[in-house]
Design a protein around this motif. Structure first.
Motif, PDB file in Angstrom:
ATOM      1  N   MET A   1       0.845  -1.194   0.000  1.00  0.00           N
ATOM      2  CA  MET A   1       0.000   0.000   0.000  1.00  0.00           C
ATOM      3  C   MET A   1       0.877   1.239   0.000  1.00  0.00           C
ATOM      4  N   THR A   2       0.500   2.222  -0.807  1.00  0.00           N
ATOM      5  CA  THR A   2       1.269   3.456  -0.890  1.00  0.00           C
ATOM      6  C   THR A   2       0.487   4.619  -0.290  1.00  0.00           C
ATOM      7  N   TYR A   3       1.234   5.547   0.305  1.00  0.00           N
ATOM      8  CA  TYR A   3       0.647   6.682   1.004  1.00  0.00           C
ATOM      9  C   TYR A   3       1.180   7.963   0.370  1.00  0.00           C
ATOM     10  N   GLY A   4       0.278   8.811  -0.103  1.00  0.00           N
ATOM     11  CA  GLY A   4       0.701  10.021  -0.774  1.00  0.00           C
ATOM     12  C   GLY A   4       0.234  11.279  -0.073  1.00  0.00           C
ATOM     13  N   MET A  19       5.722   7.791  10.895  1.00  0.00           N
ATOM     14  CA  MET A  19       5.507   6.554  10.147  1.00  0.00           C
ATOM     15  C   MET A  19       6.826   5.842   9.892  1.00  0.00           C
ATOM     16  N   VAL A  20       7.829   6.610   9.481  1.00  0.00           N
ATOM     17  CA  VAL A  20       9.130   6.014   9.169  1.00  0.00           C
ATOM     18  C   VAL A  20       9.808   5.488  10.432  1.00  0.00           C
ATOM     19  N   LYS A  21       9.779   6.283  11.502  1.00  0.00           N
ATOM     20  CA  LYS A  21      10.436   5.874  12.747  1.00  0.00           C
ATOM     21  C   LYS A  21       9.795   4.645  13.365  1.00  0.00           C
ATOM     22  N   SER A  22       8.505   4.447  13.106  1.00  0.00           N
ATOM     23  CA  SER A  22       7.808   3.301  13.682  1.00  0.00           C
ATOM     24  C   SER A  22       8.311   1.981  13.116  1.00  0.00           C
ATOM     25  N   GLY A  23       8.893   2.024  11.930  1.00  0.00           N
ATOM     26  CA  GLY A  23       9.354   0.805  11.276  1.00  0.00           C
ATOM     27  C   GLY A  23       8.239  -0.020  10.659  1.00  0.00           C
ATOM     28  N   LYS A  24       7.011   0.484  10.708  1.00  0.00           N
ATOM     29  CA  LYS A  24       5.859  -0.258  10.187  1.00  0.00           C
ATOM     30  C   LYS A  24       5.501   0.137   8.754  1.00  0.00           C
ATOM     31  N   ARG A  27       9.858   3.030   3.569  1.00  0.00           N
ATOM     32  CA  ARG A  27      10.106   4.383   3.078  1.00  0.00           C
ATOM     33  C   ARG A  27       9.648   4.581   1.633  1.00  0.00           C
ATOM     34  N   ASP A  28       9.817   3.550   0.823  1.00  0.00           N
ATOM     35  CA  ASP A  28       9.466   3.723  -0.593  1.00  0.00           C
ATOM     36  C   ASP A  28       7.968   3.636  -0.859  1.00  0.00           C
ATOM     37  N   THR A  29       7.174   3.495   0.201  1.00  0.00           N
ATOM     38  CA  THR A  29       5.716   3.496   0.033  1.00  0.00           C
ATOM     39  C   THR A  29       5.113   4.850   0.398  1.00  0.00           C
ATOM     40  N   ILE A  30       5.966   5.816   0.775  1.00  0.00           N
ATOM     41  CA  ILE A  30       5.488   7.137   1.180  1.00  0.00           C
ATOM     42  C   ILE A  30       5.971   8.156   0.164  1.00  0.00           C
ATOM     43  N   LEU A  31       5.036   8.804  -0.521  1.00  0.00           N
ATOM     44  CA  LEU A  31       5.402   9.822  -1.492  1.00  0.00           C
ATOM     45  C   LEU A  31       4.706  11.129  -1.164  1.00  0.00           C
ATOM     46  N   GLY A  32       5.220  12.204  -1.747  1.00  0.00           N
ATOM     47  CA  GLY A  32       4.616  13.490  -1.428  1.00  0.00           C
ATOM     48  C   GLY A  32       4.972  14.575  -2.408  1.00  0.00           C
ATOM     49  N   PHE A  33       4.142  15.614  -2.372  1.00  0.00           N
ATOM     50  CA  PHE A  33       4.367  16.788  -3.216  1.00  0.00           C
ATOM     51  C   PHE A  33       4.139  18.033  -2.388  1.00  0.00           C
ATOM     52  N   THR A  40      10.427  19.507  -0.060  1.00  0.00           N
ATOM     53  CA  THR A  40      10.253  18.119  -0.493  1.00  0.00           C
ATOM     54  C   THR A  40      11.578  17.376  -0.489  1.00  0.00           C
ATOM     55  N   LEU A  41      12.608  18.002  -1.039  1.00  0.00           N
ATOM     56  CA  LEU A  41      13.907  17.346  -1.127  1.00  0.00           C
ATOM     57  C   LEU A  41      14.541  17.159   0.247  1.00  0.00           C
ATOM     58  N   ALA A  42      14.338  18.126   1.130  1.00  0.00           N
ATOM     59  CA  ALA A  42      14.871  17.997   2.492  1.00  0.00           C
ATOM     60  C   ALA A  42      14.220  16.820   3.214  1.00  0.00           C
ATOM     61  N   LEU A  43      12.920  16.673   3.019  1.00  0.00           N
ATOM     62  CA  LEU A  43      12.215  15.564   3.661  1.00  0.00           C
ATOM     63  C   LEU A  43      12.602  14.239   3.013  1.00  0.00           C
ATOM     64  N   ARG A  44      12.880  14.268   1.720  1.00  0.00           N
ATOM     65  CA  ARG A  44      13.370  13.058   1.039  1.00  0.00           C
ATOM     66  C   ARG A  44      14.689  12.606   1.661  1.00  0.00           C
ATOM     67  N   ASP A  45      15.594  13.559   1.856  1.00  0.00           N
ATOM     68  CA  ASP A  45      16.907  13.221   2.403  1.00  0.00           C
ATOM     69  C   ASP A  45      16.807  12.717   3.839  1.00  0.00           C
ATOM     70  N   GLU A  46      15.847  13.267   4.584  1.00  0.00           N
ATOM     71  CA  GLU A  46      15.709  12.896   5.996  1.00  0.00           C
ATOM     72  C   GLU A  46      14.970  11.575   6.188  1.00  0.00           C
ATOM     73  N   THR A  47      13.901  11.364   5.434  1.00  0.00           N
ATOM     74  CA  THR A  47      13.020  10.225   5.708  1.00  0.00           C
ATOM     75  C   THR A  47      12.965   9.166   4.611  1.00  0.00           C
ATOM     76  N   GLY A  48      13.465   9.497   3.420  1.00  0.00           N
ATOM     77  CA  GLY A  48      13.338   8.572   2.302  1.00  0.00           C
ATOM     78  C   GLY A  48      12.065   8.776   1.503  1.00  0.00           C
ATOM     79  N   LEU A  49      11.337   9.857   1.797  1.00  0.00           N
ATOM     80  CA  LEU A  49      10.129  10.195   1.044  1.00  0.00           C
ATOM     81  C   LEU A  49      10.409  10.170  -0.462  1.00  0.00           C
ATOM     82  N   VAL A  50       9.464   9.630  -1.230  1.00  0.00           N
ATOM     83  CA  VAL A  50       9.585   9.624  -2.689  1.00  0.00           C
ATOM     84  C   VAL A  50       8.907  10.886  -3.229  1.00  0.00           C
TER      85      VAL A  50
END
Length: 266
Positions: A1-4, A19-24, A27-33, A40-50
């Protein structure tokens, strides 16, 4: 399941971190705009957001679409994504003020919508969050949302009619508590404590008292009585607060918030 996530402001960023810290959640299932690419890029670098290139792309690619833009921006965003929001997707809104019916009128018939109201404490994974399912949201949809927001704190299922009261005591009252902490700290400074020390003591006491209330299961007044020795110092302070209208002031402030909430919803 993906979360946008459409919108990556403070609240959305806190939820993604939780969500990321929970381990549940992978990272590659969470995307954002976000309109600001830097955020966006800062959050990508920090959390792996797509990162996604547009709000519409988020809506196309995600199974769960989280609307986390400001309420006044919904009029611009919803027409862009509505054509690609199908009943197979789940829409989650964390925008204040807009009722579920507002979203259900925009999207195709059968699209499940869940309204969510988290508070700022999500930033430290200690949020208080209310969730309310729309007419097409199933218990399974609700569990998906609860699992997301449980990563940043406690989650309570409410009716939409209860949201104004929740907004007051679960959201706005956080400002009251910060004001209370500052008042305690200022009193400590007056009594001779350094400001940083007084503030830490006040904040830790509020934190501990809240934890005791939650974990003991006792009524707050019963816990209050346990601190008040007959003829002691604490009961003297309690009577002073009551005489000055402490409880009445809090209740009137909550009433004012709920009244304002009703006015804004019209």
């Amino acid at each position: 399941m993906t979360y946008g996530f459409i919108g990556l402001g403070n609240m959305a960023s806190a939820i993604i971190r939780g969500m990321v810290k929970s381990g549940k959640f992978d990272r590659d299932t969470i995307l954002g705009f976000n309109r600001s690419e830097g955020k966006t890029l800062a959050l990508r670098d920090e959390t792996g957001l797509v990162p996604a290139e547009s709000a519409r792309k988020v809506a196309e690619q995600a199974d769960v679409v989280i609307l986390s833009v400001k309420p006044q921006m919904m009029g611009d965003v919803l027409p862009l994504i509505a054509p690609v929001i199908t009943p197979e997707k789940l829409v989650v809104t964390i925008a204040a003020g807009k009722p579920i019916a507002f979203y259900e009128a925009v999207f195709a018939q059968g699209v499940p919508v869940v309204r969510v109201m988290p508070n700022i404490n999500a930033k430290v994974l200690a949020a208080t969050t209310a969730v309310c399912p729309g007419t097409c949201a199933t218990p399974a949809h609700l569990e998906i949302v609860k699992a997301m927001f449980a990563t940043v704190g406690g989650v309570y299922e409410l009716t939409e009619a209860q949201f104004p009261a929740f907004s007051a005591i679960g959201g706005s009252s956080g400002a009251f508590i910060h004001l209370y902490i500052d008042a305690l700290a200022s009193a400590g400074v007056k009594a001779g404590l350094p400001r940083p020390l007084a503030q830490d003591i006040a904040a830790q006491t509020v934190l501990g008292s809240a934890k005791l209330t939650l974990e003991s299961g006792e009524h707050p007044i019963a816990l209050c009585d346990q601190v008040c020795s007959p003829g002691g110092t604490t009961i003297e302070g309690i009577h002073t607060l009551k005489r000055l209208g402490f409880e009445s002031a809090v209740q009137q402030a909550i009433d004012a918030i709920i009244e304002k909430d009703h006015k804004l919803a019209k």
